[in-house]
Design a protein around this motif. Structure first.
Motif, PDB file in Angstrom:
ATOM      1  N   MET A  96       8.653 -48.453  16.046  1.00 33.43           N
ATOM      2  CA  MET A  96       7.334 -49.043  16.163  1.00 33.43           C
ATOM      3  C   MET A  96       6.587 -48.798  14.850  1.00 33.43           C
ATOM      4  O   MET A  96       6.333 -47.668  14.483  1.00 33.43           O
ATOM      5  CB  MET A  96       6.617 -48.367  17.330  1.00 33.43           C
ATOM      6  CG  MET A  96       5.297 -48.923  17.652  1.00 33.43           C
ATOM      7  SD  MET A  96       4.466 -48.157  19.088  1.00 33.43           S
ATOM      8  CE  MET A  96       5.730 -47.424  20.046  1.00 33.43           C
ATOM      9  N   THR A  97       6.299 -49.872  14.142  1.00 30.54           N
ATOM     10  CA  THR A  97       5.645 -49.717  12.846  1.00 30.54           C
ATOM     11  C   THR A  97       4.275 -50.389  12.786  1.00 30.54           C
ATOM     12  O   THR A  97       3.505 -50.131  11.880  1.00 30.54           O
ATOM     13  CB  THR A  97       6.504 -50.311  11.728  1.00 30.54           C
ATOM     14  OG1 THR A  97       6.690 -51.707  11.969  1.00 30.54           O
ATOM     15  CG2 THR A  97       7.861 -49.629  11.646  1.00 30.54           C
ATOM     16  N   LYS A  98       4.004 -51.265  13.747  1.00 29.73           N
ATOM     17  CA  LYS A  98       2.714 -51.960  13.704  1.00 29.73           C
ATOM     18  C   LYS A  98       2.165 -52.144  15.107  1.00 29.73           C
ATOM     19  O   LYS A  98       2.862 -51.941  16.096  1.00 29.73           O
ATOM     20  CB  LYS A  98       2.829 -53.290  12.964  1.00 29.73           C
ATOM     21  CG  LYS A  98       3.757 -54.282  13.601  1.00 29.73           C
ATOM     22  CD  LYS A  98       3.871 -55.543  12.727  1.00 29.73           C
ATOM     23  CE  LYS A  98       4.963 -56.422  13.302  1.00 29.73           C
ATOM     24  NZ  LYS A  98       5.219 -57.582  12.479  1.00 29.73           N
ATOM     25  N   ALA A  99       0.901 -52.550  15.149  1.00 30.24           N
ATOM     26  CA  ALA A  99       0.224 -52.774  16.428  1.00 30.24           C
ATOM     27  C   ALA A  99      -0.441 -54.138  16.425  1.00 30.24           C
ATOM     28  O   ALA A  99      -1.002 -54.566  15.412  1.00 30.24           O
ATOM     29  CB  ALA A  99      -0.819 -51.693  16.677  1.00 30.24           C
ATOM     30  N   LEU A 100      -0.347 -54.800  17.551  1.00 28.20           N
ATOM     31  CA  LEU A 100      -1.086 -56.040  17.779  1.00 28.20           C
ATOM     32  C   LEU A 100      -2.289 -55.682  18.629  1.00 28.20           C
ATOM     33  O   LEU A 100      -2.140 -55.088  19.697  1.00 28.20           O
ATOM     34  CB  LEU A 100      -0.219 -57.062  18.514  1.00 28.20           C
ATOM     35  CG  LEU A 100      -0.953 -58.352  18.901  1.00 28.20           C
ATOM     36  CD1 LEU A 100      -1.231 -59.201  17.667  1.00 28.20           C
ATOM     37  CD2 LEU A 100      -0.157 -59.137  19.922  1.00 28.20           C
ATOM     38  N   ILE A 101      -3.468 -56.039  18.142  1.00 28.01           N
ATOM     39  CA  ILE A 101      -4.688 -55.754  18.897  1.00 28.01           C
ATOM     40  C   ILE A 101      -5.259 -57.074  19.402  1.00 28.01           C
ATOM     41  O   ILE A 101      -5.684 -57.923  18.626  1.00 28.01           O
ATOM     42  CB  ILE A 101      -5.722 -54.988  18.034  1.00 28.01           C
ATOM     43  CG1 ILE A 101      -5.076 -53.699  17.494  1.00 28.01           C
ATOM     44  CG2 ILE A 101      -6.965 -54.684  18.863  1.00 28.01           C
ATOM     45  CD1 ILE A 101      -5.967 -52.909  16.564  1.00 28.01           C
TER      46      ILE A 101
ATOM     47  N   ARG B 157       0.464 -47.977  10.623  1.00 30.29           N
ATOM     48  CA  ARG B 157      -0.450 -48.202   9.504  1.00 30.29           C
ATOM     49  C   ARG B 157      -0.783 -49.679   9.339  1.00 30.29           C
ATOM     50  O   ARG B 157      -1.578 -50.042   8.497  1.00 30.29           O
ATOM     51  CB  ARG B 157       0.168 -47.680   8.197  1.00 30.29           C
ATOM     52  CG  ARG B 157       0.558 -46.233   8.226  1.00 30.29           C
ATOM     53  CD  ARG B 157      -0.547 -45.228   8.503  1.00 30.29           C
ATOM     54  NE  ARG B 157      -1.695 -45.430   7.648  1.00 30.29           N
ATOM     55  CZ  ARG B 157      -2.959 -45.220   8.025  1.00 30.29           C
ATOM     56  NH1 ARG B 157      -3.235 -44.810   9.214  1.00 30.29           N
ATOM     57  NH2 ARG B 157      -3.939 -45.413   7.190  1.00 30.29           N
ATOM     58  N   GLU B 158      -0.145 -50.521  10.123  1.00 29.26           N
ATOM     59  CA  GLU B 158      -0.330 -51.970  10.001  1.00 29.26           C
ATOM     60  C   GLU B 158      -0.790 -52.534  11.335  1.00 29.26           C
ATOM     61  O   GLU B 158      -0.156 -52.292  12.371  1.00 29.26           O
ATOM     62  CB  GLU B 158       1.002 -52.607   9.599  1.00 29.26           C
ATOM     63  CG  GLU B 158       0.947 -54.096   9.424  1.00 29.26           C
ATOM     64  CD  GLU B 158       2.306 -54.676   9.063  1.00 29.26           C
ATOM     65  OE1 GLU B 158       2.455 -55.905   9.223  1.00 29.26           O
ATOM     66  OE2 GLU B 158       3.209 -53.935   8.624  1.00 29.26           O
ATOM     67  N   ILE B 159      -1.910 -53.297  11.304  1.00 33.18           N
ATOM     68  CA  ILE B 159      -2.400 -53.903  12.543  1.00 33.18           C
ATOM     69  C   ILE B 159      -2.508 -55.414  12.379  1.00 33.18           C
ATOM     70  O   ILE B 159      -2.768 -55.926  11.296  1.00 33.18           O
ATOM     71  CB  ILE B 159      -3.748 -53.321  12.999  1.00 33.18           C
ATOM     72  CG1 ILE B 159      -4.855 -53.605  11.996  1.00 33.18           C
ATOM     73  CG2 ILE B 159      -3.621 -51.826  13.281  1.00 33.18           C
ATOM     74  CD1 ILE B 159      -6.240 -53.315  12.517  1.00 33.18           C
ATOM     75  N   GLU B 160      -2.270 -56.091  13.489  1.00 31.75           N
ATOM     76  CA  GLU B 160      -2.445 -57.534  13.572  1.00 31.75           C
ATOM     77  C   GLU B 160      -3.549 -57.784  14.591  1.00 31.75           C
ATOM     78  O   GLU B 160      -3.597 -57.135  15.634  1.00 31.75           O
ATOM     79  CB  GLU B 160      -1.144 -58.202  14.033  1.00 31.75           C
ATOM     80  CG  GLU B 160       0.002 -57.983  13.071  1.00 31.75           C
ATOM     81  CD  GLU B 160       1.307 -58.579  13.562  1.00 31.75           C
ATOM     82  OE1 GLU B 160       1.462 -58.791  14.790  1.00 31.75           O
ATOM     83  OE2 GLU B 160       2.172 -58.844  12.720  1.00 31.75           O
ATOM     84  N   LEU B 161      -4.434 -58.742  14.279  1.00 30.83           N
ATOM     85  CA  LEU B 161      -5.579 -59.011  15.139  1.00 30.83           C
ATOM     86  C   LEU B 161      -5.543 -60.437  15.667  1.00 30.83           C
ATOM     87  O   LEU B 161      -5.314 -61.382  14.894  1.00 30.83           O
ATOM     88  CB  LEU B 161      -6.888 -58.799  14.364  1.00 30.83           C
ATOM     89  CG  LEU B 161      -7.089 -57.402  13.763  1.00 30.83           C
ATOM     90  CD1 LEU B 161      -8.344 -57.382  12.904  1.00 30.83           C
ATOM     91  CD2 LEU B 161      -7.156 -56.344  14.843  1.00 30.83           C
TER      92      LEU B 161
END
Length: 185
Positions: free
Chosen positions: A1-6, A122-126
């Motif tokens: 898991m390296t990023k998150a979708l918010i 450390r990486e997010i998508e919105l």
């Protein structure tokens, strides 16, 4: 898991309810659902950051700016359309969380930063609504906390077309974020 979708505020009240974005929000439903499914399939962290208000809370700063919306325990606060059913399918996954937020930013007064840092994200998508309010304020806080930011234009909408364009430009040009244009992803 390296990023998150918010996923920000894609609820009935914001789409076609008490404080509706209307047609622009309806048009992004498919893109939000696809982005969410893709993030889940990639084992990304998925955050549903959803506005929460109490009825007749005249002390909240938004109470003089907007009509009551996303009131606790109301249908207006439910996720809109097919996203609601998809959330019900995946909500028990360890990679999916729901965060109640009471300010524009998903970081303000929540444990979102802690949850992301625990997972070394450390990486997010919105994605979601409103581009020039809650998405922009979340992006600003994310930038100030050192996160890399991506916004999907096809999965973001606002009441205000000029505000929508301004927010996307601001995220790209001032916050060094990536704006994925319609048709690019």
């Amino acid at each position: 898991m390296t990023k998150a979708l918010i996923n920000i505020d894609y609820t009935r009240d914001f789409v076609d309810g008490a404080l509706p974005v209307g047609e622009p929000a309806i048009q992004i439903e498919k893109a939000i659902l696809e982005r969410t499914k893709k993030a889940f399939d990639q084992n990304d962290y998925i955050v549903f950051a959803i506005d929460l208000h109490d009825k007749e809370d005249h002390y909240h700063p938004e109470s003089s700016l907007f009509p009551e919306h996303n009131i606790r325990n109301t249908q207006g606060r439910e996720l809109y359309g097919q996203l609601r059913a998809y959330f019900q399918e995946v909500e028990q996954s360890k990679n999916v969380i729901w965060i109640d937020k009471t300010r524009y930013s998903a970081f303000a007064g929540t444990n979102l930063d802690m949850k992301l840092r625990e997972r070394n994200i450390r990486e997010i998508e919105l994605v979601g609504v409103c581009t020039d309010i809650c998405i922009l304020h979340t992006a600003i806080d994310a930038y100030n906390l050192g996160y890399s930011i991506t916004v999907y234009e096809a999965a973001a909408a606002s009441f205000n077309p000029k505000g929508h364009e301004y927010a996307l430009e601001h995220i790209q040009n001032v916050l060094n974020g990536t704006v994925v244009k319609r048709g690019e992803a």
